[in-house]
Design an enzyme around this catalytic site. Structure first.
Site, PDB file in Angstrom:
ATOM      1  N   ILE A 411      22.448  92.129  14.013  1.00 16.40           N
ATOM      2  CA  ILE A 411      21.802  93.085  14.905  1.00 16.40           C
ATOM      3  C   ILE A 411      21.886  92.638  16.359  1.00 16.40           C
ATOM      4  O   ILE A 411      21.855  91.439  16.655  1.00 16.40           O
ATOM      5  CB  ILE A 411      20.327  93.302  14.490  1.00 16.40           C
ATOM      6  N   CYS A 412      22.035  93.613  17.252  1.00 10.18           N
ATOM      7  CA  CYS A 412      21.985  93.428  18.709  1.00 10.18           C
ATOM      8  C   CYS A 412      23.124  92.519  19.193  1.00 10.18           C
ATOM      9  O   CYS A 412      24.272  92.910  19.155  1.00 10.18           O
ATOM     10  CB  CYS A 412      20.609  92.898  19.119  1.00 10.18           C
ATOM     11  N   HIS A 413      22.825  91.290  19.637  1.00  2.15           N
ATOM     12  CA  HIS A 413      23.872  90.360  20.063  1.00  2.15           C
ATOM     13  C   HIS A 413      24.405  89.524  18.898  1.00  2.15           C
ATOM     14  O   HIS A 413      25.371  88.778  19.065  1.00  2.15           O
ATOM     15  CB  HIS A 413      23.353  89.424  21.155  1.00  2.15           C
TER      16      HIS A 413
END
Length: 500
Positions: A411-413
């Site tokens: 998730i995300c980075h």
């Protein structure tokens, strides 16, 4: 539908509303008293009366106060405040005569929370808040009501035609913050809520029959208003620049924290009908043990702990690893301190965050024979970009998980760590070539210095590297987007953590 008196300064330019039987297009300029009276009388004559007044005229004057002429200052207050008062005053006799009437004033989160260079705009919206609240006591004497709508960033022309920016480059002391504002406005516009969001809230205010004063429109507005209540004035005005930490890095500015974090998450517990009950079915979570990318980084607590809560509820234990067994680094400045569920799972796993397992040992001694893991989870936070994307043990773990058809969660980075799968292979054999993912947008990462999230620009951007390897990123905003492609599940940002 309702009969609508749609007012505008130049009705001759309107082509669509004129075609509707229940709409009267009338000329009205809030700076022209006669046009106000005429529009009200036209509406009463055509429809027999007016039940609701929506004060929506306004624009945003931004820039250093010193740069504004007195004429511009007066125009901002005349339009946003005096015009609102004149229209309201003109319709009050009609409402008073009929012993009813709802006045809906469009304020803004800018009437409760201020941002740099908005001295004039925020001044007018704070005025609208006070005017509306006090007027409420007056109109309730004859059965009237006042409602305040507080939108966040809405996908209208506010950042275009309704955004009046003034600057004087000779005022050199203000130019850094001027540059930051001009850079952040397009990003805020891209993450704006659709106009239907505020329209729905206006309709609710007009029809709910409640003696309710304030209505918030947009998730960003709700978060900002909640956060503002938690900061005292001393903390809130603590500046727009990152704060140095003891280890030579930085924490985000108070303004950045207010804009980007929340004390509570949107976590919703799920009671799984068929949770895992086998003791040898686990999740292998790979966290970062490195901290500083110009600021105090690590794994984002929301992106890590909310998925852990759901995995725990689904019956899975979670083994925590870092590349060499050093402690997990966590962005504690983003910790949701008032979220009891998150606090509980953090305490449960706290000792494992402090003393995680060694990924290098697992890869070299246990991995090939291991049968207990059903998924690999790589949580986000900028720290996921430190050490993981160029780690050969992470590469071997990814390749092993793919060969054994394990789920890959990131998730995300976190998807930056997927780059490790290309360390030994060429781009043509990258195992995620042709995949689609959700991930934190590069364009937002490029603006991290704005309002003090970071003291400087990101040293590298991961999305473009994945795209060069043949990965397609499906989202353009740091939003709630989640995506599943084969055995790979990804999410766009902390906002996606619960859905992810």
């Amino acid at each position: 539908g309702w009969n609508v008196i749609a007012t505008m300064r130049n009705p001759e330019n309107e082509k669509e509303l004129n075609q509707l039987d229940n709409v009267l297009v009338a000329q009205l300029d809030v700076l022209d008293l006669s046009s106000i009276q005429n529009a009200i009388q036209e509406g009463i004559q055509k429809f027999g009366g007016i039940d609701v007044l929506l004060n929506n005229a306004g624009y945003g004057a931004y820039g250093p106060l010193e740069a504004f002429s007195r004429e511009k200052i007066v125009r901002q207050f005349n339009t946003n405040v005096i015009g609102l008062l004149d229209v309201t005053k003109a319709i009050l006799p009609h409402f008073r005569e009929h012993k009813k009437g709802i006045i809906i004033n469009i304020s803004s989160i800018g009437g409760k929370v201020t941002f740099p260079l908005g001295t004039l705009y925020h001044g007018t919206k704070f005025a609208v808040e006070g005017i509306s609240e006090s007027l409420h006591y007056e109109v309730e004497q004859f059965g009237g009501k006042v409602k305040i709508i507080e939108p966040g960033m809405i996908a209208t022309d506010f950042a275009g035609r309704s955004f009046d920016f003034t600057n004087d480059e000779n005022l050199i002391e203000y130019q850094n913050i001027v540059g930051a504002l001009l850079n952040v406005m397009p990003v805020m516009s891209q993450n704006a809520s659709p106009s239907s969001v505020v329209a729905d809230v206006i309709f609710e205010a007009a029809t709910d029959g409640k003696n309710k004063l304030r209505y918030t429109a947009g998730e960003d507005a709700k978060q900002l208003l909640t956060n503002r209540k938690e900061y005292d004035d001393e903390t809130f005005i603590g500046g727009i620049y990152p704060t140095p930490t003891n280890d030579g890095a930085y924490s985000p500015s108070k303004l950045a924290l207010m804009m980007a974090t929340s004390s509570k998450t949107d976590y919703k517990k799920i009671n799984f009908s068929n949770p895992n009950k086998l003791p040898n079915r686990k999740i292998l979570m790979v966290c970062t043990e490195e901290r500083n990318m110009k600021m105090a980084n690590g794994n984002h607590p929301v992106e890590m702990l909310l998925p852990m809560l759901h995995l725990q509820n689904a019956g899975f234990d979670i083994d925590i690893y870092t590349p060499t067994g050093k402690s997990v680094k966590i962005e504690m400045w983003a910790f949701p301190k008032k979220d009891e569920e998150v606090k509980l799972i953090f305490e449960k796993y706290k000792s494992f965050f402090e003393s995680p397992k060694n990924l290098a040992d697992f890869v070299n001694k246990e991995m090939e024979a291991s049968k207990e893991y059903v998924a690999v989870f790589i949580p986000g936070g900028h720290g996921a970009m430190l050490g993981l994307p160029n780690n050969k043990d992470v590469e071997q773990l990814i390749l092993w998980s793919e060969k054994n058809e394990l789920m890959m969660l990131s998730i995300c980075h976190g998807p930056a760590a997927l780059l490790a799968a290309s360390i030994s292979d060429s781009s043509h054999s990258f195992i995620y070539r042709g995949y689609k993912i959700a991930a934190f947008p590069d364009k937002t990462d490029r603006l991290t210095p704005i309002f003090g999230y970071m003291p400087g620009h990101m040293p590298w951007i991961f999305g473009e590297k994945l795209q060069k390897l043949g990965v397609e990123i499906v989202n353009t905003k740091a939003d709630k987007t989640c995506f599943k492609d084969r055995n790979l599940i990804t999410g766009a940002s902390p906002k996606a953590a619960n859905n992810f």
